[in-house]
Design a protein around this motif. Structure first.
Motif, PDB file in Angstrom:
ATOM      1  N   LEU A 277       0.809  -1.220   0.000  1.00 27.48           N
ATOM      2  CA  LEU A 277       0.000   0.000   0.000  1.00 27.48           C
ATOM      3  C   LEU A 277       0.844   1.274   0.000  1.00 27.48           C
ATOM      4  CD1 LEU A 277      -2.710  -1.087   2.625  1.00 27.48           C
ATOM      5  CD2 LEU A 277      -2.887  -1.109   0.122  1.00 27.48           C
ATOM      6  N   TYR A 278       2.165   1.138   0.178  1.00 27.25           N
ATOM      7  CA  TYR A 278       3.034   2.318   0.165  1.00 27.25           C
ATOM      8  C   TYR A 278       3.213   2.822  -1.274  1.00 27.25           C
ATOM      9  CZ  TYR A 278       4.627   1.657   5.009  1.00 27.25           C
ATOM     10  OH  TYR A 278       4.696   1.556   6.383  1.00 27.25           O
ATOM     11  N   PRO A 279       3.281   4.137  -1.481  1.00 33.14           N
ATOM     12  CA  PRO A 279       3.576   4.667  -2.826  1.00 33.14           C
ATOM     13  C   PRO A 279       4.960   4.216  -3.298  1.00 33.14           C
ATOM     14  CG  PRO A 279       2.756   6.406  -1.371  1.00 33.14           C
ATOM     15  CD  PRO A 279       3.048   5.217  -0.507  1.00 33.14           C
ATOM     16  N   ASP A 280       5.129   4.161  -4.603  1.00 39.26           N
ATOM     17  CA  ASP A 280       6.421   3.779  -5.181  1.00 39.26           C
ATOM     18  C   ASP A 280       7.323   4.971  -5.459  1.00 39.26           C
ATOM     19  OD1 ASP A 280       5.925   1.050  -5.185  1.00 39.26           O
ATOM     20  OD2 ASP A 280       4.983   1.108  -7.166  1.00 39.26           O
ATOM     21  N   GLY A 281       6.730   6.165  -5.651  1.00 34.53           N
ATOM     22  CA  GLY A 281       7.503   7.318  -6.076  1.00 34.53           C
ATOM     23  C   GLY A 281       7.922   8.226  -4.933  1.00 34.53           C
ATOM     24  N   ARG A 315      10.885  -2.741  -0.084  1.00 38.46           N
ATOM     25  CA  ARG A 315      11.757  -3.583  -0.881  1.00 38.46           C
ATOM     26  C   ARG A 315      11.494  -3.525  -2.380  1.00 38.46           C
ATOM     27  NH1 ARG A 315      14.463  -3.253   2.730  1.00 38.46           N
ATOM     28  NH2 ARG A 315      15.246  -4.805   4.208  1.00 38.46           N
ATOM     29  N   ALA A 316      10.417  -2.869  -2.821  1.00 39.19           N
ATOM     30  CA  ALA A 316      10.156  -2.812  -4.263  1.00 39.19           C
ATOM     31  C   ALA A 316      11.317  -2.105  -4.960  1.00 39.19           C
ATOM     32  CB  ALA A 316       8.853  -2.073  -4.532  1.00 39.19           C
ATOM     33  N   PRO A 317      11.700  -2.542  -6.171  1.00 33.67           N
ATOM     34  CA  PRO A 317      12.862  -1.947  -6.856  1.00 33.67           C
ATOM     35  C   PRO A 317      12.784  -0.430  -6.968  1.00 33.67           C
ATOM     36  CG  PRO A 317      12.161  -3.924  -7.989  1.00 33.67           C
ATOM     37  CD  PRO A 317      11.128  -3.679  -6.936  1.00 33.67           C
ATOM     38  N   ALA A 318      11.623   0.108  -7.329  1.00 33.26           N
ATOM     39  CA  ALA A 318      11.498   1.560  -7.462  1.00 33.26           C
ATOM     40  C   ALA A 318      11.696   2.251  -6.119  1.00 33.26           C
ATOM     41  CB  ALA A 318      10.119   1.920  -8.038  1.00 33.26           C
ATOM     42  N   GLN A 319      11.250   1.605  -5.043  1.00 36.27           N
ATOM     43  CA  GLN A 319      11.384   2.191  -3.709  1.00 36.27           C
ATOM     44  C   GLN A 319      12.818   2.137  -3.211  1.00 36.27           C
ATOM     45  OE1 GLN A 319       8.533  -0.405  -1.920  1.00 36.27           O
ATOM     46  NE2 GLN A 319       6.833   1.069  -2.071  1.00 36.27           N
ATOM     47  N   ARG A 320      13.522   1.046  -3.502  1.00 36.81           N
ATOM     48  CA  ARG A 320      14.897   0.905  -3.005  1.00 36.81           C
ATOM     49  C   ARG A 320      15.832   1.921  -3.633  1.00 36.81           C
ATOM     50  NH1 ARG A 320      15.135  -0.632   1.579  1.00 36.81           N
ATOM     51  NH2 ARG A 320      17.353  -0.980   1.308  1.00 36.81           N
ATOM     52  N   ALA A 321      15.455   2.473  -4.770  1.00 34.59           N
ATOM     53  CA  ALA A 321      16.285   3.485  -5.420  1.00 34.59           C
ATOM     54  C   ALA A 321      16.102   4.871  -4.805  1.00 34.59           C
ATOM     55  CB  ALA A 321      15.955   3.541  -6.909  1.00 34.59           C
ATOM     56  N   LEU A 322      15.166   5.000  -3.862  1.00 36.56           N
ATOM     57  CA  LEU A 322      14.850   6.299  -3.267  1.00 36.56           C
ATOM     58  C   LEU A 322      15.597   6.498  -1.952  1.00 36.56           C
ATOM     59  CD1 LEU A 322      10.981   6.259  -3.851  1.00 36.56           C
ATOM     60  CD2 LEU A 322      12.723   7.395  -5.235  1.00 36.56           C
ATOM     61  N   PRO A 323      15.753   7.742  -1.510  1.00 34.15           N
ATOM     62  CA  PRO A 323      16.428   8.022  -0.228  1.00 34.15           C
ATOM     63  C   PRO A 323      15.484   7.737   0.941  1.00 34.15           C
ATOM     64  CG  PRO A 323      15.689  10.072  -1.218  1.00 34.15           C
ATOM     65  CD  PRO A 323      15.391   8.989  -2.225  1.00 34.15           C
ATOM     66  N   LEU A 324      15.226   6.454   1.196  1.00 35.23           N
ATOM     67  CA  LEU A 324      14.229   6.072   2.196  1.00 35.23           C
ATOM     68  C   LEU A 324      14.596   6.559   3.596  1.00 35.23           C
ATOM     69  CD1 LEU A 324      13.419   2.420   1.019  1.00 35.23           C
ATOM     70  CD2 LEU A 324      12.211   4.547   0.475  1.00 35.23           C
ATOM     71  N   ALA A 325      15.864   6.451   3.955  1.00 35.65           N
ATOM     72  CA  ALA A 325      16.275   6.896   5.293  1.00 35.65           C
ATOM     73  C   ALA A 325      16.004   8.390   5.479  1.00 35.65           C
ATOM     74  CB  ALA A 325      17.749   6.588   5.507  1.00 35.65           C
TER      75      ALA A 325
END
Length: 367
Positions: A277-281, A315-325
């Protein structure tokens, strides 16, 4: 003439005036303060917040609309003393209640009015009327360079004031203002990505354009988005508030967020089912971090902490490329600020999820 004083963000200006309030209450400093800044940067709201924060009565005088006699009061003849006396105006503070006297649009006041203001700013009096001791005096105004109606401030007026230049600051606006003002998450996410569009007055003046983006204008955009559902009507309103170009860029982000973010579903879902349910972008996750803080209540803050902390584990590929921290850190900064303002600190002390998050930051040398 330029104002050669320190430029500060609105949140910093509020803190400085808070320090001035405390120093005056302690008897250590009595001064009059001047907030310079472009239209819509938040000068009036700073003073309103200051008064509310200290439980003070706000006396708001728009100097561009009054005459000298409006400050001096009305004369009357005292037959017993055979003298002309004055009734002071009710707009000025009276009594012992803590007060803020806000002299707004000082630089737009007619030159004939300024000598009357001198006494309030320096000697704290007009004629026989004296300001109560528990009154803080704050003035505000624009400059000629801002494209506003204004007069150059003469040295006799300038020397009676402590000057602060209030400048638009996107980070300050998002973290210190947006949550309390209920700004729409899409507006916050957009201005986090495009801080250069928070305030475009100078560029608009240079291009000969009437409409410019300002912090005040973006607050109005937030209200438009919340109130108007018809897309065509909403677009016209937003374009008429911040300009066509800024409106077009904002609406692209707003559409992306609307398609990707369902906050109610995230908060309602069991923890094990939330990942999908989390956004990817980036825009959607930025809006989510802010929306979680803005919507938090004493009943939902435990779940809010959990949903926010779990962004770092997406863990989605698009999400892992983002500055999650960084997104999690931003969300917690805003949420913690709100929690301390509301007295909800205990939620963080009891949260095992937050403790694990802080332990990770400590291990990484970030705490």
């Amino acid at each position: 003439m330029s104002v050669n004083a320190a430029e500060v963000a609105p949140g910093d200006a509020l803190e400085i005036l808070g320090a001035a309030w405390r120093a005056q209450a302690d008897g250590d400093l009595t001064a009059s303060w001047m907030l310079h800044g472009r239209p819509g940067v938040g000068k009036t709201e700073i003073v309103q917040t200051l008064a509310a924060r200290h439980g003070a009565v706000l006396h708001d005088l728009r100097l561009s609309t009054i005459e000298p006699q409006d400050l001096r009061g009305l004369p009357y003849y005292d037959h017993e003393t055979r003298r002309t006396l004055w009734y002071p105006p009710e707009d000025l503070p009276h009594g012992d209640a803590p007060s803020v006297l806000f002299l707004d649009e000082l630089t737009a006041a007619a030159p004939a009015l300024q000598p009357t203001v001198y006494g309030l700013l320096q000697e704290r009096r007009v004629g026989t009327y004296r300001l109560p001791d528990a009154t803080l005096v704050v003035a505000a105004g624009n400059t000629v360079e801002d494209g506003a109606i204004a007069y150059e401030m003469g040295t006799a007026l300038s020397d009676r004031l402590v000057h602060l230049v209030v400048g638009a600051d996107a980070r300050d606006w998002v973290e210190r203002y947006a949550v309390g003002a209920g700004i729409h998450p899409s507006v916050v996410a957009f201005l986090r990505a495009r801080p250069d569009l928070l305030e475009t007055t100078e560029a608009a003046i240079r291009r000969g354009e009437t409409v410019a983006a300002t912090p005040r204008a973006w607050t109005r955009v937030s209200r438009i988005v919340a109130a108007v559902t018809d897309r065509r009507q909403r677009h016209a309103m937003i374009a008429g508030t911040v300009g066509v170009a800024a409106a077009a860029e904002y609406e692209l982000v707003a559409d992306e967020i609307a398609a990707a973010l369902d906050l109610e579903a995230l908060l309602a879902a069991p923890r094990r089912d939330r990942a999908a349910l989390y956004p990817d972008g980036l825009n959607g996750l930025t809006a989510l971090g802010y929306a979680l803080a803005a919507r938090a209540t004493p009943d939902t803050i435990d779940t809010t902490i959990e949903v926010l902390a779990d962004i770092r584990d997406l863990r989605a590929p698009a999400q892992r490329a983002l500055p999650l921290a960084e997104l999690v850190s931003f969300g917690f900064e805003v949420l913690i600020r709100k929690a301390f303002d509301r007295g909800w600190q205990a939620a963080f002390a009891r949260s095992e999820v937050y403790a694990a998050y802080m332990a990770e930051r400590d291990a990484a040398g970030l705490a």
